[in-house]
Scaffold this motif. Sequence first.
Motif, PDB file in Angstrom:
ATOM      1  N   ARG A   1       0.854  -1.193   0.000  1.00 18.03           N
ATOM      2  CA  ARG A   1       0.000   0.000   0.000  1.00 18.03           C
ATOM      3  C   ARG A   1       0.888   1.240   0.000  1.00 18.03           C
ATOM      4  NH1 ARG A   1      -5.223  -1.302   0.942  1.00 18.03           N
ATOM      5  NH2 ARG A   1      -5.645  -3.367   1.858  1.00 18.03           N
TER       6      ARG A   1
ATOM      7  N   SER B   1       2.277   4.926   0.953  1.00 16.87           N
ATOM      8  CA  SER B   1       2.452   5.664   2.205  1.00 16.87           C
ATOM      9  C   SER B   1       2.881   7.081   1.853  1.00 16.87           C
ATOM     10  CB  SER B   1       3.499   4.980   3.084  1.00 16.87           C
ATOM     11  OG  SER B   1       4.769   5.016   2.466  1.00 16.87           O
TER      12      SER B   1
ATOM     13  N   LYS C   1       0.842   9.385  -0.963  1.00 16.05           N
ATOM     14  CA  LYS C   1      -0.456   8.770  -1.209  1.00 16.05           C
ATOM     15  C   LYS C   1      -1.221   9.471  -2.327  1.00 16.05           C
ATOM     16  CE  LYS C   1      -1.113   7.108   3.530  1.00 16.05           C
ATOM     17  NZ  LYS C   1      -1.996   7.165   4.713  1.00 16.05           N
TER      18      LYS C   1
END
Length: 400
Positions: free
Chosen positions: A71, A73, A270
């Motif tokens: 994911r 960051s 992000k």
Amino acid sequence: MIAFFSMIGTVGGQEISLEQALELFYKNNYDILINRYEIDKAYGDYVGAKLRPNPVLSLNSIGLRYEGLPRLSDDTQLTTRIDQLIELGRKRELRTNSAFASLEASKLSHKDILRTLLIGFYTAYYNLQLDRLNIEFGHYDLERFKKVEEVAGRRFDAGFLSLIDYIKIKLSAIDVENNSTNFDKQFRADIESFSFLIASRTLLEPQKLTFEETFPAYSEESLIDVALRNRYDLLALRKQSEAAKYGISLAKALRIPDVTVGAEYDSFGKDSRPRFGVGVSLPLPLFNRNQGEILRRNAEFSQLEEQIKKTERQIVSDIRQALNNYQGSLKIFDAYRTRKKEMEDLLSKSENTFSLGGITVLDLLDTRKTYRDFITKYNQSLIQALLNQELLKVYTGEIR
């Protein structure tokens, strides 16, 4: 013009002309077909030499979190980059020129393979012509000996020939028949060899040959001059030398560093904030300036130059030896040709004298053996002269 007699008997195959045989030879011969792929391989090298380097695409990511799956960051960086190598110093041009010269050299080398294989082709071709003459003579000699047997039979019945001498005549017929059988056997073997040479599944043989009793004279100087201009092995080496020169230039050009330019797209965090970047890289030729390859290429070029000198001298030697063989075979043939009628008259007189009881059986058989050996050598000298004439042309580089 004197025509060769056609073969008598059941042995043989379908007759083809010399032009047809050569066409089949060039088209189907296994060694020619195998060697022809050397041209295709050289063409592949030429095509590859012209191609430009491919760009390099790279995808990178750093700062990913792992929560079962990767994911983004806040400190994540995703990079997409493409790089392209740019060759400097005319490397691609020199590489292409070298490959093209090598391609031309492979074509010339292939023609020289044809020239070399033609020696075997003409040898097989003229062997069959010799077989034709021998078979014709074998049948002629057998029919002529039957007449001698008839004369001997009449003399024996009349009491003018002993039983022992009559048996000698009958047993001598075995040698005459075996001689004809051996000619037929040799003809069968040579037809198979010739058919294999032209890669024919069916038996093929050349048509009867015509020739002139007079043979042309050749000048050594003119033959050597033609050979030095036309021999494909020498022309191929000169092309290889040309390719080697380009190879030396290419090896020197490799001292010039190539440049790699690149551009990249970056995204951060992000929210994938976009950024762009460019880059240039090149090796620094501080230690390795391709010294070894340059030395190797220079040695290859010098080696080819010496090979060219050797081949030029070899061509002179080939011509001199071929011309010597040709002239020698002409002298041998002329010696038999000028005495052929004398030999035929001797046999006729011996047979006539034997029918009258003027000579013994041993004298007649000895004369017949001498005659048979003479005609066999006459045929061999004739075909050898024709073959040497053809080979002399081949050694000058002539390909029909």
